[in-house]
Motif scaffolding. Sequence first.
Motif, PDB file in Angstrom:
ATOM      1  N   SER A 291     -36.243 102.992  -5.492  1.00  0.00           N
ATOM      2  CA  SER A 291     -37.235 101.961  -5.173  1.00  0.00           C
ATOM      3  C   SER A 291     -38.347 102.506  -4.283  1.00  0.00           C
ATOM      4  O   SER A 291     -39.540 102.258  -4.527  1.00  0.00           O
ATOM      5  CB  SER A 291     -36.541 100.777  -4.488  1.00  0.00           C
ATOM      6  N   ASP A 292     -37.972 103.254  -3.244  1.00  0.00           N
ATOM      7  CA  ASP A 292     -38.991 103.779  -2.328  1.00  0.00           C
ATOM      8  C   ASP A 292     -39.903 104.788  -3.022  1.00  0.00           C
ATOM      9  O   ASP A 292     -41.123 104.818  -2.786  1.00  0.00           O
ATOM     10  CB  ASP A 292     -38.325 104.419  -1.116  1.00  0.00           C
ATOM     11  N   ARG A 293     -39.333 105.625  -3.875  1.00  0.00           N
ATOM     12  CA  ARG A 293     -40.166 106.589  -4.595  1.00  0.00           C
ATOM     13  C   ARG A 293     -41.168 105.881  -5.513  1.00  0.00           C
ATOM     14  O   ARG A 293     -42.344 106.248  -5.576  1.00  0.00           O
ATOM     15  CB  ARG A 293     -39.282 107.527  -5.410  1.00  0.00           C
ATOM     16  N   LEU A 294     -40.682 104.865  -6.216  1.00  0.00           N
ATOM     17  CA  LEU A 294     -41.571 104.158  -7.144  1.00  0.00           C
ATOM     18  C   LEU A 294     -42.642 103.373  -6.402  1.00  0.00           C
ATOM     19  O   LEU A 294     -43.806 103.338  -6.834  1.00  0.00           O
ATOM     20  CB  LEU A 294     -40.750 103.236  -8.041  1.00  0.00           C
ATOM     21  N   LEU A 295     -42.274 102.723  -5.313  1.00  0.00           N
ATOM     22  CA  LEU A 295     -43.272 101.974  -4.542  1.00  0.00           C
ATOM     23  C   LEU A 295     -44.409 102.891  -4.126  1.00  0.00           C
ATOM     24  O   LEU A 295     -45.591 102.540  -4.262  1.00  0.00           O
ATOM     25  CB  LEU A 295     -42.626 101.345  -3.303  1.00  0.00           C
ATOM     26  N   HIS A 296     -44.080 104.079  -3.653  1.00  0.00           N
ATOM     27  CA  HIS A 296     -45.131 104.970  -3.159  1.00  0.00           C
ATOM     28  C   HIS A 296     -45.826 105.738  -4.278  1.00  0.00           C
ATOM     29  O   HIS A 296     -46.921 106.272  -4.090  1.00  0.00           O
ATOM     30  CB  HIS A 296     -44.553 105.890  -2.077  1.00  0.00           C
ATOM     31  N   ARG A 297     -45.223 105.759  -5.445  1.00  0.00           N
ATOM     32  CA  ARG A 297     -45.931 106.309  -6.593  1.00  0.00           C
ATOM     33  C   ARG A 297     -47.073 105.379  -7.007  1.00  0.00           C
ATOM     34  O   ARG A 297     -48.149 105.841  -7.424  1.00  0.00           O
ATOM     35  CB  ARG A 297     -44.971 106.489  -7.778  1.00  0.00           C
ATOM     36  N   TYR A 298     -46.842 104.081  -6.868  1.00  0.00           N
ATOM     37  CA  TYR A 298     -47.834 103.108  -7.350  1.00  0.00           C
ATOM     38  C   TYR A 298     -48.535 102.379  -6.201  1.00  0.00           C
ATOM     39  O   TYR A 298     -49.149 101.342  -6.406  1.00  0.00           O
ATOM     40  CB  TYR A 298     -47.151 102.076  -8.257  1.00  0.00           C
ATOM     41  N   ILE A 299     -48.451 102.939  -5.000  1.00  0.00           N
ATOM     42  CA  ILE A 299     -48.902 102.226  -3.810  1.00  0.00           C
ATOM     43  C   ILE A 299     -50.373 101.830  -3.888  1.00  0.00           C
ATOM     44  O   ILE A 299     -50.784 100.798  -3.362  1.00  0.00           O
ATOM     45  CB  ILE A 299     -48.638 103.080  -2.545  1.00  0.00           C
TER      46      ILE A 299
ATOM     47  N   MET B 251     -45.840  96.377 -17.553  1.00  0.00           N
ATOM     48  CA  MET B 251     -46.585  97.617 -17.793  1.00  0.00           C
ATOM     49  C   MET B 251     -46.185  98.691 -16.781  1.00  0.00           C
ATOM     50  O   MET B 251     -46.063  99.866 -17.130  1.00  0.00           O
ATOM     51  CB  MET B 251     -48.089  97.345 -17.728  1.00  0.00           C
ATOM     52  N   VAL B 252     -45.975  98.284 -15.533  1.00  0.00           N
ATOM     53  CA  VAL B 252     -45.555  99.246 -14.511  1.00  0.00           C
ATOM     54  C   VAL B 252     -44.161  99.768 -14.833  1.00  0.00           C
ATOM     55  O   VAL B 252     -43.896 100.977 -14.739  1.00  0.00           O
ATOM     56  CB  VAL B 252     -45.587  98.591 -13.114  1.00  0.00           C
ATOM     57  N   VAL B 253     -43.250  98.865 -15.230  1.00  0.00           N
ATOM     58  CA  VAL B 253     -41.890  99.300 -15.566  1.00  0.00           C
ATOM     59  C   VAL B 253     -41.919 100.282 -16.734  1.00  0.00           C
ATOM     60  O   VAL B 253     -41.235 101.316 -16.713  1.00  0.00           O
ATOM     61  CB  VAL B 253     -41.003  98.091 -15.913  1.00  0.00           C
ATOM     62  N   ARG B 254     -42.717  99.985 -17.754  1.00  0.00           N
ATOM     63  CA  ARG B 254     -42.793 100.888 -18.912  1.00  0.00           C
ATOM     64  C   ARG B 254     -43.319 102.260 -18.509  1.00  0.00           C
ATOM     65  O   ARG B 254     -42.924 103.275 -19.074  1.00  0.00           O
ATOM     66  CB  ARG B 254     -43.684 100.264 -19.986  1.00  0.00           C
ATOM     67  N   ASP B 255     -44.181 102.291 -17.506  1.00  0.00           N
ATOM     68  CA  ASP B 255     -44.745 103.556 -17.065  1.00  0.00           C
ATOM     69  C   ASP B 255     -43.696 104.432 -16.393  1.00  0.00           C
ATOM     70  O   ASP B 255     -43.692 105.649 -16.563  1.00  0.00           O
ATOM     71  CB  ASP B 255     -45.920 103.303 -16.111  1.00  0.00           C
ATOM     72  N   PHE B 256     -42.787 103.820 -15.608  1.00  0.00           N
ATOM     73  CA  PHE B 256     -41.812 104.651 -14.900  1.00  0.00           C
ATOM     74  C   PHE B 256     -40.457 104.742 -15.608  1.00  0.00           C
ATOM     75  O   PHE B 256     -39.580 105.495 -15.188  1.00  0.00           O
ATOM     76  CB  PHE B 256     -41.612 104.194 -13.453  1.00  0.00           C
ATOM     77  N   ALA B 257     -40.265 103.979 -16.700  1.00  0.00           N
ATOM     78  CA  ALA B 257     -38.949 103.898 -17.336  1.00  0.00           C
ATOM     79  C   ALA B 257     -38.399 105.271 -17.706  1.00  0.00           C
ATOM     80  O   ALA B 257     -37.232 105.592 -17.422  1.00  0.00           O
ATOM     81  CB  ALA B 257     -39.016 103.008 -18.568  1.00  0.00           C
TER      82      ALA B 257
END
Length: 384
Positions: A90-98, A69-75
Amino acid sequence: MLTATAHERPDLHTQSGGDRITSIEAFQVTWRPGDPPGRRTAFVRVRTEGGFTGYGEASPMMGGEHSLMVVRDFAGSLVGADPFDQAVISDRLLHRYIKLGPEGAVTGALAALDIALWDLKGKILGLPVHKLLGGAWRTSLPFYASVGGNAGRSVDEVLRTVEARWKTETPAAIKIRWDGDRTRQDHDIAGDIEKARAVRRLVGDGFPLAFDANNQYSVGGAIRVGRALEDLGYLWFEEPVQHYDVRAMGEVAQRLDITVSAAEQTYTTQALVDMINAGVRMVQPDIIKMGGITGLMQCAAICFAHGVELVPHQTQPGIGHVANLHVLSTLMHNTKPAEFADPDDRMHVAFGNPPRPENGEFTVPQGPGLGLQVHDEELDRRRM
């Protein structure tokens, strides 16, 4: 000494900056009718405009649907991105969903994406992942047979199951896993010790053995079992208490002479350091749970700096397993064999060269990227 510029080497210019991501798919595959969620596989497939495809895998907990679900959200946001900008992505996505964790679903999603991007980079450059990581010390890796489900077996059943794996696979070591009810602490300590004693009698005094409690003891119960394992010559005692009780895990590790291992349920490098600082001297992060190939290499650096053994947890027979082998092949100090969980060929239909044990070892694939030949039509036919 003359060095060619990117303009003079259009192949490198194209490879590093011209091949953009066109799509990211996140999907669950069920291999056999009636498979429970934990037997399904959570795949991530990344395609580029140059026609390359990279494959990743997330943790199978509940089928991995939470990570998918997380992958589909940022795909969609990664369409047009350069796969070589992997660390930035990776760093941008980690902190988007932190605020979702950052442990569990988020790190599983990023692990799958990370593996897929390493696979892509290797295919674009025409090199296996282990070459991109700095080269392999060895390309054949011994494994230990990880034998699960022993909490519900009698002593005789444990012996039959262990002997079958021992004779057919010729592993370098054997680990007996309990996979019991984590809500019932210290349920049958005497019975557990008897099973451990029986397995030692079966394989003889010199054969390497390990014991995975799967978090089923109190501190006192773990000390009692650990003392027995020391007398029986077991090499390590895995996750004796609840993984989230870091203080308790450290106490058990410091009070026993046998090596206590943990961290297969640890999802960040910071949490790994907390476990090490508590006193655990063998850690077992999982490549499809925390950080993927990048994360596991970071764990290797942490372990090297702290003088701690790294023996990654790994239960998936396909992409996760091969990604793990690539990382392990690059580590100078491998103190223990790689994990080979309960064998299952359910995924073999999807690969032209599925990883198979031979003479107690796995061979690291030498093809570009992960080196796996993936049959997309078989994956798509089994998509849920």
